[in-house]
Write a protein that holds these residues in place. Sequence first.
Motif, short mmCIF file in Angstrom:
data_model
loop_
_atom_site.label_atom_id
_atom_site.label_comp_id
_atom_site.label_asym_id
_atom_site.label_seq_id
_atom_site.Cartn_x
_atom_site.Cartn_y
_atom_site.Cartn_z
N ALA A 21 32.80 34.91 -12.38
CA ALA A 21 33.26 35.50 -13.64
C ALA A 21 33.18 34.44 -14.73
CB ALA A 21 34.70 35.99 -13.51
N ASP A 22 32.50 34.75 -15.81
CA ASP A 22 32.50 33.85 -16.97
C ASP A 22 33.65 34.27 -17.88
OD1 ASP A 22 32.13 32.57 -19.39
OD2 ASP A 22 29.95 32.60 -19.26
N GLU A 23 34.72 33.50 -17.82
CA GLU A 23 35.90 33.77 -18.64
C GLU A 23 36.05 32.73 -19.74
OE1 GLU A 23 38.20 36.25 -18.56
OE2 GLU A 23 37.78 37.30 -16.66
N VAL A 24 34.91 32.11 -20.10
CA VAL A 24 34.92 31.06 -21.12
C VAL A 24 35.50 31.59 -22.44
CG1 VAL A 24 33.38 29.67 -22.58
CG2 VAL A 24 33.14 29.62 -20.10
N GLN A 25 35.06 32.79 -22.82
CA GLN A 25 35.54 33.35 -24.08
C GLN A 25 36.73 34.29 -23.88
OE1 GLN A 25 33.66 35.54 -28.03
NE2 GLN A 25 32.41 34.22 -26.80
N SER A 26 36.71 35.06 -22.80
CA SER A 26 37.73 36.10 -22.61
C SER A 26 38.99 35.59 -21.90
CB SER A 26 37.13 37.25 -21.80
OG SER A 26 36.58 36.76 -20.59
N ALA A 55 36.77 27.59 -20.53
CA ALA A 55 36.60 26.52 -21.53
C ALA A 55 37.34 26.99 -22.79
CB ALA A 55 35.13 26.25 -21.81
N LYS A 56 36.71 26.86 -23.92
CA LYS A 56 37.18 27.36 -25.21
C LYS A 56 38.71 27.26 -25.40
CE LYS A 56 33.25 30.24 -26.56
NZ LYS A 56 32.86 29.83 -27.87
N ALA A 57 39.43 28.38 -25.27
CA ALA A 57 40.86 28.40 -25.60
C ALA A 57 41.65 27.34 -24.82
CB ALA A 57 41.44 29.79 -25.32
N LEU A 72 28.88 37.29 -14.37
CA LEU A 72 29.06 38.22 -15.50
C LEU A 72 30.30 37.90 -16.32
CD1 LEU A 72 30.57 41.66 -14.51
CD2 LEU A 72 30.57 39.72 -12.93
N GLU A 73 30.23 38.35 -17.57
CA GLU A 73 31.41 38.41 -18.42
C GLU A 73 31.98 39.83 -18.29
OE1 GLU A 73 30.57 36.69 -22.62
OE2 GLU A 73 28.66 37.16 -21.69
N PHE A 74 33.25 39.95 -17.98
CA PHE A 74 33.85 41.29 -17.89
C PHE A 74 34.03 41.88 -19.29
CE2 PHE A 74 34.83 41.98 -13.40
CZ PHE A 74 34.45 40.76 -12.90
N SER A 106 32.75 21.64 -21.31
CA SER A 106 32.30 22.77 -22.12
C SER A 106 32.04 23.99 -21.24
CB SER A 106 31.00 22.41 -22.84
OG SER A 106 29.96 22.29 -21.88
N GLY A 107 31.75 25.10 -21.91
CA GLY A 107 31.45 26.32 -21.19
C GLY A 107 30.13 26.23 -20.44
N ALA A 108 29.10 25.76 -21.14
CA ALA A 108 27.78 25.69 -20.51
C ALA A 108 27.79 24.78 -19.28
CB ALA A 108 26.74 25.18 -21.52
N GLU A 109 28.52 23.71 -19.38
CA GLU A 109 28.58 22.77 -18.26
C GLU A 109 29.29 23.43 -17.06
OE1 GLU A 109 30.49 19.13 -19.48
OE2 GLU A 109 30.19 18.34 -17.48
#
Length: 399
Positions: free
Chosen positions: A225-230, A254-256, A192-194, A110-113
């Motif tokens: 860089a948190d690219e979990v969503q982007s 994660a995610k996609a 950070l999330e960009f 997952s993203g949090a992990e």
Amino acid sequence: MSVQPLHNSQVLIDREHNVVFQTYRRINVAIDRAEGMRIYDVDGRAYLDMLGGIAVNALGHSHPRIIEAIEHQIRRYMHVSNVFYQEPQVKLAEQLVAASGYPRVFFSNSGAESTDGALKMARRFGSASGRYDIIGFSGGFHGRTYGALSIMDKPLYKDGMGPFLPNTLVLPYNDVDALESRVDENTAAVMLEFVQGEGGIAEATQEFVDAIWRLKQQFGFLVIADEVQSGIGRTGDFFAFERYGVRPDIVTIAKAMGGGLPLGGILATEEAAALLEKGMHGTTYGGNPVACVAGSVVVDEVASSLMHHVREVGEYLHGRLRELHSAFPNHIREIRGRGCMQGIVLTMDAAPFIPKLLERGVIANATAGNVIRLVPPFIITRADIDELHAALTMVFSAE
Ligand SMILES: Cc1ncc(COP(=O)(O)O)c(C=O)c1O
């Protein structure tokens, strides 16, 4: 105003209310099945899915290549543990290395992990030189674990949950002065999330990113860089940070990537990956082979052609949303984001618009108070976007 569920939906909703923790603010739709860009409820209604499982279903629902890959894999083996070498993991890692240019991958669920794994890397990095501060930014979202919460600022997620990790702090996003006055030789990492997802599709400014890298040069901390969503092509680039001409040390994903199955990961430089030595980090299910074969299909489709499509339809979506902005200046303040990650920033609370859109057959969600978030599957077409435009026009006209 809420949508009145029909009979079968209401039965399921009532059963859920009886037995499940009431932690989610759910949309009043009980799902029967989903295919492509559509979700069907148990009463037979079809919805255009502009939420995509919260930025997960990159190839849409029930993609035939993903189903085929999963079916094939579950007949071979579903889980054997990370004690063994497994082709699906190695193949997906090779694809990610080729698509991203990062030499090493760690798989989680997952993203949090992934956030927590990255924070452990930051601590390991800092402990060698006695620097411990890990910095996040306002409006950021990195998950619900203690590590993630420690570098987030939203009270709803944190109130009454403390104490959080020591030597963590949150600075205002896009504030160069605050950054310069707080980052120093005690800083181990910034994360950070960009493009902030939960934060309302808010983009980092080039000036802010340049300042981070200037300070990184000076003090030598890690950038995560948190690219979990982007990430994985959602913004039209494989990673959102690419537009800024920088290269973080560590990237969480994660995610996609999992195409709908739980799968997360950390990409890193050789030096950063070496911070975690044998036995220091791991997870029973991370890199589950069924999730990995789905991930292989996603990364293959994204890298081979879908990312170009995301760019093209993203521009079309942006254009149509700007038309709406011109037509409804009293309702809409701004259109933000790009590709399949865009936000309609309203002049008012966005939450009441979600059930109204649902009545018009469109699923979306509200975030950051006044933003309607659009994170659809990458397979979205111009016709889908026109349908969204028509629904939004009707909703705003009725106000
Ligand atoms: C940018 C970002 N990071 C981390 C997470 C946490 O991911 P997960 O919900 O898979 O733990 C999310 C989830 O929304 C996210 O958007």
